[in-house]
Design a protein around this motif. Structure first.
Motif, PDB file in Angstrom:
ATOM      1  N   GLY A 253      36.892  31.881  43.153  1.00 18.63           N
ATOM      2  CA  GLY A 253      36.744  33.027  42.259  1.00 18.63           C
ATOM      3  C   GLY A 253      38.076  33.641  41.868  1.00 18.63           C
ATOM      4  N   SER A 254      39.000  33.720  42.821  1.00 18.03           N
ATOM      5  CA  SER A 254      40.307  34.311  42.537  1.00 18.03           C
ATOM      6  C   SER A 254      41.092  33.482  41.535  1.00 18.03           C
ATOM      7  CB  SER A 254      41.104  34.464  43.836  1.00 18.03           C
ATOM      8  OG  SER A 254      40.464  35.361  44.721  1.00 18.03           O
TER       9      SER A 254
ATOM     10  N   GLN B 244      39.612  34.070  38.152  1.00 15.76           N
ATOM     11  CA  GLN B 244      40.031  35.383  37.660  1.00 15.76           C
ATOM     12  C   GLN B 244      41.473  35.352  37.169  1.00 15.76           C
ATOM     13  OE1 GLN B 244      42.246  37.472  39.878  1.00 15.76           O
ATOM     14  NE2 GLN B 244      42.581  38.774  38.087  1.00 15.76           N
TER      15      GLN B 244
ATOM     16  N   ALA C 243      37.698  43.451  40.946  1.00 19.49           N
ATOM     17  CA  ALA C 243      37.049  42.398  40.172  1.00 19.49           C
ATOM     18  C   ALA C 243      35.850  42.943  39.399  1.00 19.49           C
ATOM     19  CB  ALA C 243      36.615  41.255  41.103  1.00 19.49           C
TER      20      ALA C 243
ATOM     21  N   ASN D 166      34.071  36.195  40.378  1.00 16.31           N
ATOM     22  CA  ASN D 166      35.077  36.546  41.379  1.00 16.31           C
ATOM     23  C   ASN D 166      34.600  37.708  42.245  1.00 16.31           C
ATOM     24  OD1 ASN D 166      37.615  36.484  42.692  1.00 16.31           O
ATOM     25  ND2 ASN D 166      38.389  38.096  41.362  1.00 16.31           N
TER      26      ASN D 166
END
Length: 281
Positions: free
Chosen positions: A32-33, A36, A96, A182
């Protein structure tokens, strides 16, 4: 510390339930990071058409590591680590969610995206020392190297898959789903940290202990010529690679191509992790 009597296989640490849970949850969070990070860099490059503002994405991502890594390491030695990890990941999850709300709301000001990227970087700066120290305490001594390799593999696999997948999803549905994914990706880690908190005895934290820890780190680092050289080499390599990554969104016409190129960087890191043991020998 004496050398381990035998070398563990790379997957041996996964036999330990707590390590396995955290590793799998961290793999999801890393994915997810990376998605993002891709979406933020591409959005700012597209909205601003400015090399300076686009390069500030890398600054906002990594400046917190420079500013906060040393006090974060001292806090990881003095505070209750599961609590510290829970709070730092909760801050990143909130950031997020804010990015997702901005994207779905149609208002995506560049300053706000940069500020939230900085908050994400600050959360990561406070997470990494406690995370690394905690992982080494969850496995036997002879499995620590394998655990560290697995953690690097988790990050590099996410660096391979996250931008490539993000490029496809961005073209289909925009940045909102990437930011939302994220935010959701932190849920498994937060649940595990919440369950873990009562299982570990809290530490008695004092400001003096944190200050002494930072002073000791600086003193020991500066006293070793070989370590100083290693830091200088790492700084030089990171400076060049960060500059390259900062300008990469400006060089290509669409999100899919940019995502593929970021994924290629991750593929190189995965390949290096496979080749490195043979190179060391």
């Amino acid at each position: 510390m004496p050398p381990p009597s035998h070398t563990a296989s790379i997957f041996q640490p996964l036999r330990h339930a707590r390590f396995r849970q955290l590793w799998m949850a961290n793999l999801l969070s890393n994915l997810g990071s990376r998605m993002q990070a891709f979406a933020a860099a591409w959005q700012i490059a597209s909205l601003s058409q400015s090399p300076q503002l686009t390069a500030l994405v890398q600054t906002a991502t990594w400046a917190p590591m420079l500013l906060f890594a040393l006090p974060a390491g001292a806090l990881a030695d003095t505070l209750h680590r599961p609590t510290l990890l829970f709070r730092s990941n909760a801050v990143m999850a909130v950031a997020a969610v804010a990015m997702a709300l901005l994207a779905y709301g149609g208002g995506q000001p560049v300053p706000a995206l940069l500020l939230l990227t900085f908050v994400m970087g600050a959360g990561m700066a406070f997470t990494m020392p406690a995370w690394q120290a905690s992982m080494s305490s969850l496995v036997p001594l002879h499995e620590v190297e394998s655990a560290a390799t697995l953690n690097n593999l988790s990050y590099n696999l996410a660096a391979l898959a996250g931008p490539a997948l993000g490029g496809v999803l961005f073209q289909l549905s925009g940045a909102g789903p990437l930011y939302l994914f994220n935010a959701v990706s932190f849920s498994a880690l937060l649940w595990i940290y919440r369950q873990w908190r009562p299982a570990e005895t809290p530490r008695a934290a004092t400001p003096e202990a944190s200050h002494q820890g930072m002073a000791s780190a600086l003193r020991i680092s500066c006293a070793s010529p070989r370590y100083r050289s290693l830091l200088m080499y790492a700084m030089g390599i990171f400076f060049v690679s960060a500059a390259f990554a900062a300008l990469l969104p400006l060089l290509h016409p669409n999100a899919g191509t940019y995502g593929s190129l970021m994924g290629a960087l991750g593929a190189g890191a995965v390949a290096a992790a496979v080749v490195l043991p043979a190179v060391r020998q």
